[in-house]
Design a protein around this motif. Sequence first.
Motif, PDB file in Angstrom:
ATOM      1  N   LYS A   1       7.493   0.511  -1.327  1.00 51.77           N
ATOM      2  CA  LYS A   1       6.812  -0.330  -2.312  1.00 51.77           C
ATOM      3  C   LYS A   1       5.746  -1.210  -1.657  1.00 51.77           C
ATOM      4  N   LYS A   2       6.038  -1.690  -0.456  1.00 50.08           N
ATOM      5  CA  LYS A   2       5.061  -2.512   0.252  1.00 50.08           C
ATOM      6  C   LYS A   2       3.817  -1.703   0.601  1.00 50.08           C
ATOM      7  N   LEU A   3       4.021  -0.462   1.065  1.00 51.20           N
ATOM      8  CA  LEU A   3       2.871   0.390   1.377  1.00 51.20           C
ATOM      9  C   LEU A   3       2.062   0.723   0.128  1.00 51.20           C
ATOM     10  N   GLU A   4       2.744   0.994  -0.981  1.00 54.24           N
ATOM     11  CA  GLU A   4       2.033   1.296  -2.224  1.00 54.24           C
ATOM     12  C   GLU A   4       1.221   0.097  -2.697  1.00 54.24           C
ATOM     13  N   LYS A   5       1.759  -1.096  -2.525  1.00 55.23           N
ATOM     14  CA  LYS A   5       1.028  -2.299  -2.917  1.00 55.23           C
ATOM     15  C   LYS A   5      -0.229  -2.474  -2.072  1.00 55.23           C
ATOM     16  N   GLN A   6      -0.110  -2.240  -0.775  1.00 57.85           N
ATOM     17  CA  GLN A   6      -1.288  -2.341   0.097  1.00 57.85           C
ATOM     18  C   GLN A   6      -2.328  -1.286  -0.263  1.00 57.85           C
ATOM     19  N   ILE A   7      -1.881  -0.073  -0.601  1.00 54.96           N
ATOM     20  CA  ILE A   7      -2.821   0.984  -0.984  1.00 54.96           C
ATOM     21  C   ILE A   7      -3.544   0.616  -2.272  1.00 54.96           C
ATOM     22  N   ARG A   8      -2.817   0.067  -3.252  1.00 51.24           N
ATOM     23  CA  ARG A   8      -3.467  -0.350  -4.502  1.00 51.24           C
ATOM     24  C   ARG A   8      -4.483  -1.459  -4.255  1.00 51.24           C
ATOM     25  N   ARG A   9      -4.158  -2.385  -3.361  1.00 52.22           N
ATOM     26  CA  ARG A   9      -5.094  -3.460  -3.062  1.00 52.22           C
ATOM     27  C   ARG A   9      -6.365  -2.920  -2.406  1.00 52.22           C
TER      28      ARG A   9
ATOM     29  N   GLN B   1      -7.560   0.166  -2.763  1.00 50.28           N
ATOM     30  CA  GLN B   1      -8.307   0.939  -3.749  1.00 50.28           C
ATOM     31  C   GLN B   1      -9.061   0.029  -4.714  1.00 50.28           C
ATOM     32  N   LYS B   2      -8.493  -1.115  -5.029  1.00 52.53           N
ATOM     33  CA  LYS B   2      -9.162  -2.035  -5.944  1.00 52.53           C
ATOM     34  C   LYS B   2     -10.424  -2.619  -5.319  1.00 52.53           C
TER      35      LYS B   2
END
Length: 202
Positions: A65-73, A75-76
């Motif tokens: 979940k932490k990695l997915e959050k960093q990836i979304r940030r 990409q934004k």
Amino acid sequence: MFGSVLRQFSRISLNQLPLQASGRSICTTTALQFKITDYLCAEPMKKKKKIDPAIVRAREERRRKKLEKQIRRLQKNARQLKPIDEMEVPLHLLDQIQKRSRGPPQISQEVQEERALLQKEWTRYKRQEYMAHVAQIDRIMAAQKRALDRLYEESEDLYNEAIMPDLQLIPYSVTGPVATPPIKGYESPDGDYLDVSKKWND
């Protein structure tokens, strides 16, 4: 002292020494020295603790979940332009924006009418200048057409020579396309520099 005794003892030959009946012999090699083996920083192996598989799965889930959050940030903010320091307004000026802001000046009615009349007069002047320029071009083109018509009446060969473009007047040569066509779907990097120079090992 011990070394001197060994040197004296080494000079004595074996023939001069009486052999004892007990069977002891004399060794003529160098004296043995004390040696210490290398110390080893070792300790008993720790016993592995058994971890509950649910705890392991929970840790993996939190890491994912932490990695997915960093990836979304990332990409934004993917296409966010890098700030230019020279164009950034200092913070102390932003704090003083209320003090530095000024309202529009109050213009009297007479000044507004004077500016409107001046704008109209300038517009009329520019229109007259444009019309005079167009009329001059029309006169030049009409005179050129009359001259070519009279030349055609005199000689058709001279007329054909007159309407031929003069290639020596403006030398022009083309070697290839002056611009590269755009690549579809290409996103240009935002000021990044990639050093591709070769590095040699010493």
